[in-house]
Design an enzyme around this catalytic site. Structure first.
Site, PDB file in Angstrom:
ATOM      1  N   GLN A 230       0.824  -1.208   0.000  1.00 54.93           N
ATOM      2  CA  GLN A 230       0.000   0.000   0.000  1.00 54.93           C
ATOM      3  C   GLN A 230       0.862   1.264   0.000  1.00 54.93           C
ATOM      4  OE1 GLN A 230      -3.161   0.407  -0.669  1.00 54.93           O
ATOM      5  NE2 GLN A 230      -3.304  -1.797  -0.975  1.00 54.93           N
ATOM      6  N   SER A 231       2.049   1.183  -0.566  1.00 49.97           N
ATOM      7  CA  SER A 231       2.937   2.345  -0.605  1.00 49.97           C
ATOM      8  C   SER A 231       2.380   3.455  -1.495  1.00 49.97           C
ATOM      9  CB  SER A 231       4.299   1.900  -1.154  1.00 49.97           C
ATOM     10  OG  SER A 231       5.068   3.027  -1.530  1.00 49.97           O
ATOM     11  N   ASN A 232       2.206   4.630  -0.888  1.00 53.66           N
ATOM     12  CA  ASN A 232       1.797   5.807  -1.662  1.00 53.66           C
ATOM     13  C   ASN A 232       2.935   6.252  -2.563  1.00 53.66           C
ATOM     14  OD1 ASN A 232      -0.778   6.263  -0.280  1.00 53.66           O
ATOM     15  ND2 ASN A 232       0.520   6.691   1.494  1.00 53.66           N
TER      16      ASN A 232
ATOM     17  N   CYS B 277       5.177   4.376  -4.022  1.00 53.04           N
ATOM     18  CA  CYS B 277       5.269   3.549  -5.231  1.00 53.04           C
ATOM     19  C   CYS B 277       4.146   3.893  -6.209  1.00 53.04           C
ATOM     20  CB  CYS B 277       5.261   2.073  -4.853  1.00 53.04           C
ATOM     21  SG  CYS B 277       6.813   1.600  -4.051  1.00 53.04           S
TER      22      CYS B 277
END
Ligand SMILES: *Cc1c(COP(=O)(O)O)cnc(C)c1O
Length: 326
Positions: A73-75, A77
């Site tokens: 859930q990396s913003n 990335c």
């Protein structure tokens, strides 16, 4: 060396007061918000400003491919994938865990932007990124490696500039901010604001709320921030006398662990959504805004002061937490 940024965002972002929220929840404090959830790149967030400089540097180095890493859930990335789509770069993301049956939130969006996704199990901070870079090189690509969270001296330049933007807005509004709250994790934003504060004479105290309980690359968050500032001095000659206090983080709120939604984050999300129609995310801004509520409601910071919450985005992760939120 000077870095020519590659424009990706809609800047400056708005700054406004949270009148209803302040009246209801933080009597004695005026609370303002800076809307970096509206930077415009793929639903916004603080990585847009870093990526303008990182993508700029990638082009300066002749890269055609970008490698970044993070949680599923990396913003960071998701915004990197969108930036690469805009800039015509091939994007490779190294994401923790294994491939889920159904992709949602940031992972869904990263896939829509055409990123190549590599699942890396326990390692969600790009521990093996060099191996992928080498592999891409051996196939004739020219990869540019973005560090975890986009946090190095290059990325931090985005927040040096953002602090100047804030300073200009405050001047126009004739407003003095006493405390600036924001979520701090890989340290790039904090390093940039700390440097910008020293360079442009911003008189506010920084309240960077620690989000991640674990060290990154063996370093505490404070050490991460100092090393980015050191790197900015070495590489860009930014000789700023940064206030020692601005290297510290406000701690205690990270205890449940990274990405763990508790009643605290939930309380903050519901309070701001219900009083202002503004969404906070479960991982970063929900936690940082809870800290703001807790510090003001218990008068842990001086009363009768002006507070700024620097919203850093994170909206897409909300959908991954649907079951826990309602
Ligand atoms: C990455 C991120 C942060 C933290 O910024 P750092 O520069 O990594 O400290 C805060 N909020 C959101 C929504 C983020 O995606």
């Amino acid at each position: 060396m000077k870095i020519k940024k590659y424009p990706l965002g809609f800047l400056p972002t708005p700054l406004h007061e949270l009148r209803h929220f302040s009246r209801k929840y933080t009597s004695g404090y005026r609370v303002f918000i800076k809307r970096d959830d509206h930077t415009g790149l793929a639903s916004g967030g603080n990585k847009t400003r870093k990526l303008e400089y990182l993508v700029g540097e990638a082009f300066q180095q002749g890269a055609d491919t970008v490698v970044a890493s993070g949680a599923q859930q990396s913003n960071h990335c998701r915004q990197t994938a969108a930036a690469c789509a805009m800039a015509g770069l091939e994007c490779h993301l190294m994401l923790g865990g294994t491939e889920p049956k159904v992709k949602s939130g940031n992972l869904l969006l990263s896939s829509l932007f055409g990123a190549h996704i590599h699942y890396t199990g326990e390692k969600r901070k790009g521990e093996d990124a060099e191996l992928l870079v080498e592999k891409l090189r051996s196939t004739g690509k020219r990869p540019y490696l973005i560090p975890y969270g986009g946090s190095n001296a290059t990325g931090a330049l985005g927040y040096v500039e953002a602090t100047q933007e804030l300073q200009q807005q405050l001047k126009t509004l004739n407003l003095k901010i006493d405390y600036i709250f924001f979520a701090s994790s890989s340290g790039g934003m904090q390093a940039g604001i700390a440097m910008g504060k020293a360079m442009y004479g911003l008189p506010s105290g920084l309240m960077p709320v620690r989000i991640d309980k674990e060290p990154t690359g063996g370093k505490s968050p404070g050490e991460m921030v100092s090393s980015i500032i050191y790197e900015a001095r070495e590489r860009f000659g930014l000789h700023t006398e940064v206030d020692e206090n601005d290297l510290k983080l406000l701690e205690g709120y990270e205890k449940p662990g990274y990405g763990v939604l508790t009643d605290h984050e939930k309380k903050a999300i519901l309070a701001l959504a219900g009083s202002e129609g503004i969404l906070l995310d479960p991982v970063y801004t929900g936690r940082a805004f809870y800290a703001l509520m807790h510090q003001t409601q218990n008068q842990l910071i001086h009363p009768d002061t002006n507070i700024l919450f620097w919203h850093t985005g994170g909206l897409p992760a909300t959908f991954q937490y649907a079951a826990a939120l309602i």
